[in-house]
Design a protein around this motif. Structure first.
Motif, PDB file in Angstrom:
ATOM      1  N   VAL A 106       0.844  -1.195   0.000  1.00 24.11           N
ATOM      2  CA  VAL A 106       0.000   0.000   0.000  1.00 24.11           C
ATOM      3  C   VAL A 106       0.877   1.241   0.000  1.00 24.11           C
ATOM      4  O   VAL A 106       2.073   1.172   0.283  1.00 24.11           O
ATOM      5  N   GLU A 107       0.267   2.377  -0.304  1.00 29.26           N
ATOM      6  CA  GLU A 107       0.995   3.641  -0.279  1.00 29.26           C
ATOM      7  C   GLU A 107       1.075   4.220   1.124  1.00 29.26           C
ATOM      8  O   GLU A 107       2.053   4.885   1.470  1.00 29.26           O
ATOM      9  N   ASN A 108       0.028   4.022   1.943  1.00 29.43           N
ATOM     10  CA  ASN A 108      -0.003   4.610   3.274  1.00 29.43           C
ATOM     11  C   ASN A 108      -0.437   3.545   4.280  1.00 29.43           C
ATOM     12  O   ASN A 108      -1.625   3.261   4.418  1.00 29.43           O
ATOM     13  N   VAL A 109       0.529   2.969   4.984  1.00 23.94           N
ATOM     14  CA  VAL A 109       0.242   1.851   5.874  1.00 23.94           C
ATOM     15  C   VAL A 109      -0.564   2.281   7.107  1.00 23.94           C
ATOM     16  O   VAL A 109      -1.397   1.523   7.590  1.00 23.94           O
ATOM     17  N   ALA A 110      -0.351   3.491   7.593  1.00 26.42           N
ATOM     18  CA  ALA A 110      -1.108   3.957   8.763  1.00 26.42           C
ATOM     19  C   ALA A 110      -2.585   4.103   8.419  1.00 26.42           C
ATOM     20  O   ALA A 110      -3.462   3.698   9.198  1.00 26.42           O
ATOM     21  N   GLU A 111      -2.857   4.650   7.261  1.00 25.03           N
ATOM     22  CA  GLU A 111      -4.239   4.790   6.787  1.00 25.03           C
ATOM     23  C   GLU A 111      -4.879   3.412   6.581  1.00 25.03           C
ATOM     24  O   GLU A 111      -6.019   3.181   6.980  1.00 25.03           O
TER      25      GLU A 111
END
Length: 193
Positions: A106-111
């Motif tokens: 993914v591009e943004n793991v926290a999201e």
């Protein structure tokens, strides 16, 4: 030697194909592509190992696509007959037997973590409130090796791998069907995890 041509699909046996479809749509953005409700096919049954009474095999099959430039397909199967074991076994990360996880980038793991954590049926690999995506600690060239002798001899390639690996962040979750997923943010050229 087998000459592989490409990746086919990931099969997941479920108890309710509609409920499972909804879960994978909500959690991973899967898109339904094709289905065969109540498929009864002697050739299928025999190839799947049902040599006794193959005419009694009744299965609904639905393919979902995970929307990547080259999609990955999930093949959901709900067996109406014969019924198999109806309990789901969740494995720990270090348990032996079968694939231990499927990794998606993914591009943004926290999201992605917050999204998956809010999906009904998803269970984080650790239930602690402290569990979250973590970043790999720095690695050194001495901690790994390339099988390609030229890459192994290249200080630049080894240093690049250390830099790239040090940017990886990930987390694990279990789905309702016993599949463990890794959601990873990091460079695409690090190679398989």
């Amino acid at each position: 030697m087998i000459k592989l041509k490409g990746f086919g699909h990931i099969n997941i046996v479920v108890d309710d194909i509609n409920k499972a479809t909804q879960f994978y749509q909500d959690s991973l953005g899967a898109i339904p592509v094709q289905e065969v409700p109540h498929f009864k096919n002697i050739g299928f049954a025999k190839a799947a190992g049902f040599l006794s009474n193959p005419a009694e095999v009744d299965v609904s099959i639905r393919f979902l696509a995970l929307p990547f430039p080259t999609p990955i397909f999930l093949e959901l199967m709900q067996y109406h007959s014969p019924k198999g074991k109806e309990s789901v076994q969740h494995f720990k990360t270090n348990d032996m037997g079968g694939p231990r996880h499927i990794c998606l980038r993914v591009e943004n793991v926290a999201e992605a973590f917050e999204h998956v954590k809010g999906c009904k049926g998803a269970q984080m690999i650790n239930q602690s409130a402290e569990y979250k995506p973590y970043k790999l600690e720095s690695i050194t060239p001495q901690q790994f090796r390339f099988f390609d002798p030229q890459l192994e001899a290249s200080r630049e390639a080894k240093d690049h791998m250390c830099q790239e690996a040090g940017s990886i962040r990930f987390f694990y979750f279990l789905d309702p069907y016993g599949v463990q997923w890794e959601i990873e943010q990091g460079p695409n050229d690090v190679g398989p995890d």
